[in-house]
Design a protein around this motif. Structure first.
Motif, PDB file in Angstrom:
ATOM      1  N   THR A 161      -5.204  12.801   9.233  1.00 39.23           N
ATOM      2  CA  THR A 161      -5.054  11.368   8.948  1.00 39.23           C
ATOM      3  C   THR A 161      -5.553  11.033   7.550  1.00 39.23           C
ATOM      4  N   VAL A 162      -6.745  11.551   7.224  1.00 36.62           N
ATOM      5  CA  VAL A 162      -7.303  11.263   5.887  1.00 36.62           C
ATOM      6  C   VAL A 162      -6.402  11.855   4.806  1.00 36.62           C
ATOM      7  N   GLY A 163      -5.891  13.071   5.054  1.00 43.55           N
ATOM      8  CA  GLY A 163      -4.971  13.695   4.079  1.00 43.55           C
ATOM      9  C   GLY A 163      -3.707  12.871   3.903  1.00 43.55           C
ATOM     10  N   ASN A 164      -3.145  12.382   5.032  1.00 44.67           N
ATOM     11  CA  ASN A 164      -1.932  11.569   4.947  1.00 44.67           C
ATOM     12  C   ASN A 164      -2.192  10.262   4.212  1.00 44.67           C
ATOM     13  N   ILE A 165      -3.367   9.667   4.455  1.00 48.51           N
ATOM     14  CA  ILE A 165      -3.686   8.409   3.749  1.00 48.51           C
ATOM     15  C   ILE A 165      -3.802   8.674   2.244  1.00 48.51           C
ATOM     16  N   SER A 166      -4.397   9.806   1.874  1.00 50.84           N
ATOM     17  CA  SER A 166      -4.488  10.151   0.446  1.00 50.84           C
ATOM     18  C   SER A 166      -3.104  10.291  -0.159  1.00 50.84           C
ATOM     19  N   ASN A 167      -2.218  11.015   0.544  1.00 55.68           N
ATOM     20  CA  ASN A 167      -0.849  11.182   0.027  1.00 55.68           C
ATOM     21  C   ASN A 167      -0.140   9.837  -0.080  1.00 55.68           C
ATOM     22  N   MET A 168      -0.382   8.968   0.932  1.00 59.62           N
ATOM     23  CA  MET A 168       0.269   7.659   0.925  1.00 59.62           C
ATOM     24  C   MET A 168      -0.180   6.846  -0.286  1.00 59.62           C
ATOM     25  N   ILE A 169      -1.482   6.887  -0.604  1.00 59.33           N
ATOM     26  CA  ILE A 169      -1.974   6.096  -1.738  1.00 59.33           C
ATOM     27  C   ILE A 169      -1.378   6.646  -3.040  1.00 59.33           C
ATOM     28  N   ARG A 170      -1.262   7.969  -3.141  1.00 58.01           N
ATOM     29  CA  ARG A 170      -0.643   8.551  -4.355  1.00 58.01           C
ATOM     30  C   ARG A 170       0.818   8.102  -4.470  1.00 58.01           C
ATOM     31  N   SER A 171       1.539   8.136  -3.340  1.00 58.35           N
ATOM     32  CA  SER A 171       2.939   7.682  -3.357  1.00 58.35           C
ATOM     33  C   SER A 171       3.027   6.218  -3.753  1.00 58.35           C
ATOM     34  N   PHE A 172       2.087   5.436  -3.223  1.00 58.80           N
ATOM     35  CA  PHE A 172       2.079   3.994  -3.540  1.00 58.80           C
ATOM     36  C   PHE A 172       1.885   3.777  -5.039  1.00 58.80           C
TER      37      PHE A 172
ATOM     38  N   GLY B 299      -5.383  -9.484  -2.578  1.00 64.72           N
ATOM     39  CA  GLY B 299      -4.711  -9.136  -1.322  1.00 64.72           C
ATOM     40  C   GLY B 299      -3.304  -8.634  -1.540  1.00 64.72           C
ATOM     41  N   LEU B 300      -2.627  -9.193  -2.556  1.00 68.10           N
ATOM     42  CA  LEU B 300      -1.272  -8.731  -2.853  1.00 68.10           C
ATOM     43  C   LEU B 300      -1.280  -7.279  -3.332  1.00 68.10           C
ATOM     44  N   ILE B 301      -2.330  -6.918  -4.072  1.00 72.62           N
ATOM     45  CA  ILE B 301      -2.409  -5.533  -4.581  1.00 72.62           C
ATOM     46  C   ILE B 301      -2.743  -4.570  -3.443  1.00 72.62           C
ATOM     47  N   LEU B 302      -3.647  -5.016  -2.561  1.00 74.52           N
ATOM     48  CA  LEU B 302      -4.165  -4.101  -1.538  1.00 74.52           C
ATOM     49  C   LEU B 302      -3.362  -4.123  -0.242  1.00 74.52           C
ATOM     50  N   ALA B 303      -2.412  -5.030  -0.135  1.00 71.67           N
ATOM     51  CA  ALA B 303      -1.698  -5.181   1.144  1.00 71.67           C
ATOM     52  C   ALA B 303      -0.964  -3.908   1.543  1.00 71.67           C
ATOM     53  N   ILE B 304      -0.271  -3.294   0.599  1.00 77.19           N
ATOM     54  CA  ILE B 304       0.560  -2.123   0.933  1.00 77.19           C
ATOM     55  C   ILE B 304      -0.298  -0.919   1.336  1.00 77.19           C
ATOM     56  N   PRO B 305      -1.346  -0.563   0.539  1.00 76.76           N
ATOM     57  CA  PRO B 305      -2.175   0.557   1.006  1.00 76.76           C
ATOM     58  C   PRO B 305      -2.804   0.306   2.371  1.00 76.76           C
ATOM     59  N   ILE B 306      -3.186  -0.947   2.633  1.00 79.30           N
ATOM     60  CA  ILE B 306      -3.822  -1.236   3.929  1.00 79.30           C
ATOM     61  C   ILE B 306      -2.819  -1.049   5.058  1.00 79.30           C
ATOM     62  N   ILE B 307      -1.619  -1.586   4.881  1.00 76.47           N
ATOM     63  CA  ILE B 307      -0.631  -1.463   5.979  1.00 76.47           C
ATOM     64  C   ILE B 307      -0.181   0.001   6.113  1.00 76.47           C
ATOM     65  N   GLY B 308      -0.133   0.721   4.993  1.00 74.99           N
ATOM     66  CA  GLY B 308       0.221   2.152   5.054  1.00 74.99           C
ATOM     67  C   GLY B 308      -0.835   2.950   5.796  1.00 74.99           C
ATOM     68  N   ALA B 309      -2.098   2.677   5.485  1.00 71.67           N
ATOM     69  CA  ALA B 309      -3.190   3.382   6.176  1.00 71.67           C
ATOM     70  C   ALA B 309      -3.195   3.034   7.658  1.00 71.67           C
ATOM     71  N   LEU B 310      -2.915   1.746   7.947  1.00 71.53           N
ATOM     72  CA  LEU B 310      -2.865   1.317   9.361  1.00 71.53           C
ATOM     73  C   LEU B 310      -1.756   2.055  10.112  1.00 71.53           C
ATOM     74  N   LYS B 311      -0.626   2.220   9.446  1.00 72.49           N
ATOM     75  CA  LYS B 311       0.494   2.927  10.094  1.00 72.49           C
ATOM     76  C   LYS B 311       0.127   4.396  10.368  1.00 72.49           C
ATOM     77  N   ILE B 312      -0.522   5.028   9.384  1.00 75.46           N
ATOM     78  CA  ILE B 312      -0.890   6.441   9.574  1.00 75.46           C
ATOM     79  C   ILE B 312      -1.897   6.578  10.716  1.00 75.46           C
ATOM     80  N   ILE B 313      -2.858   5.661  10.764  1.00 76.02           N
ATOM     81  CA  ILE B 313      -3.852   5.708  11.856  1.00 76.02           C
ATOM     82  C   ILE B 313      -3.157   5.489  13.195  1.00 76.02           C
ATOM     83  N   CYS B 314      -2.234   4.528  13.243  1.00 75.09           N
ATOM     84  CA  CYS B 314      -1.513   4.261  14.507  1.00 75.09           C
ATOM     85  C   CYS B 314      -0.674   5.466  14.923  1.00 75.09           C
TER      86      CYS B 314
END
Lengths: 309, 65
Positions: A220-231, B35-50
């Motif tokens: 999960t942590v690895g995927n979040i890291s990759n996601m932030i890089r993609s973002f 919030g506009l800057i951080l919205a996408i990483p937060i929702i992305g992290a939430l999706k990965i956790i889910c």
């Protein structure tokens, strides 16, 4: 006799089962409602907490994003045999210097723009006041048609808003400015510590979970890291595309602060249409010669004067 | 921009464009411009956790494409 009454008051078994089933249903429904209420209360509490902890959370999350932005540079320095703490400090100092330079450059550009602004605002203000006067005339005419007489009416109170000075703005928003300064001063240190102790933070975050879930946590942590890089990459791509498009648009229009020039030109064209100034609007042919609209307008005015003489 | 940004970022991060837009709206309401800057990483992290937690997998798939 007593036994018979007791037996008589007892209900048959199917009725008892029905009552028990009803009680179970009621109990389940109340549990369900209680659960939903708990979820709603938890959501409201979470939103309230997020709102209250805005400064702390935004500072931490922005620091995480900046750490991801700067991580490749630190990794490069580590590959060149720099100690990690030294690489992190060098990269963070360079980033701070770059940010300060950008702020200084933007500030000087904004000052230039503010110096040029009054010549446009006076024209715009005059046009707005003209339009407002016409609208007031129309409104008065409409009111005179609708209402029978205005003699007995009291005059309407008018509130005049004076423009705020810089000192007043600063004093009113001093709390926000102090918060921002605190967040900005914390961010470089947070980024430095995140970059310097990256491995430790990663491993200890995974170790927070029980052994059977560590693999999932690691993924999960690895995927979040990759996601932030993609973002970040996607943002760079979107920024590049929008920069190229706006650059092309401004290049076609021929001036860096062309929007206001255009507004000024439009206002003057309105003037010319309404007969205040008898100069024709700038032609598209002259725009193609990379002349600014103001130069065009002056040339047109000179030509008009010569022709009138 | 409001149309292109959620689509580009969403497709890059395998996120639903609607979820991206809703996330932008929510976090901008809560935190304003940051919030506009951080919205996408937060929702992305939430999706990965889910995606990695069994009971929340349905919500994760809704957030995804």
């Amino acid at each position: 006799m007593q036994n018979t009454e007791t037996l008589g008051s007892q209900q048959p078994v199917p009725v008892l089962i029905g009552q028990a089933a009803e009680e179970v249903e009621v109990l389940q429904a109340s549990i369900k409602i209680g659960t939903i209420a708990q979820i709603v209360i938890a959501l409201i509490a979470m939103i309230g907490l997020l709102y209250l902890l805005k400064l702390v959370l935004v500072t931490i999350l922005v620091s995480v994003l900046l750490a991801y932005v700067l991580e490749p540079a630190v990794a490069l320095l580590v590959r060149w045999r720099f100690p990690r703490w030294l690489g992190a400090s060098v990269v963070v100092i360079l980033a701070v210097v770059l940010a300060l330079g950008l702020v200084y450059f933007s500030y000087s550009r904004a000052l230039d723009f503010a110096n040029e602004l009054p010549q446009y605002t006076s024209t715009l203000r005059r046009k707005v006041s003209e339009v407002r006067a016409r609208a007031d005339t129309l409104a008065n005419q409409a009111r005179s048609v609708v209402e029978a007489s205005k003699d007995h009416q009291k005059p309407l109170p008018v509130r005049i808003d004076h423009p705020q000075g810089v000192v007043q703005v600063i004093s009113e928003n001093s709390g926000t400015i102090l918060d921002m300064l605190m967040a900005v001063s914390f961010t470089p240190f947070l980024v430095y510590f995140m970059l310097a102790s990256k491995e430790h933070v990663y491993v200890s975050t995974v170790r927070l979970f029980p052994k059977e879930h560590r693999l999932v946590a690691h993924r999960t942590v690895g995927n979040i890291s990759n996601m932030i890089r993609s973002f970040l990459l996607a943002n760079v791509a979107v920024g590049l595309v929008s920069g190229i498009i706006s650059g092309i648009v401004f290049w076609r229009l021929g001036h860096p602060v062309l929007l206001l020039h255009r507004c000024d030109q439009r206002v003057r064209n309105l003037d010319s249409l309404s007969g205040d100034v008898s100069c024709p609007p700038a032609t598209a042919r002259r725009r193609r010669r990379h002349l600014t609209p103001r130069c065009d307008h002056r040339r047109d005015r000179d030509r008009c004067r010569n022709s009138s003489r | 921009m409001n149309l292109i940004y959620p689509r580009v970022i969403g497709s890059r991060l395998k996120l639903n464009a609607l979820a991206v837009s809703l996330s932008l709206l929510f976090w901008a309401w809560i935190w304003g411009a940051p919030g506009l800057i951080l919205a996408i990483p937060i929702i992305g992290a939430l999706k990965i956790i889910c995606d990695h937690v069994d009971p929340l997998r349905g919500f994760g798939s809704w957030l995804g494409e």
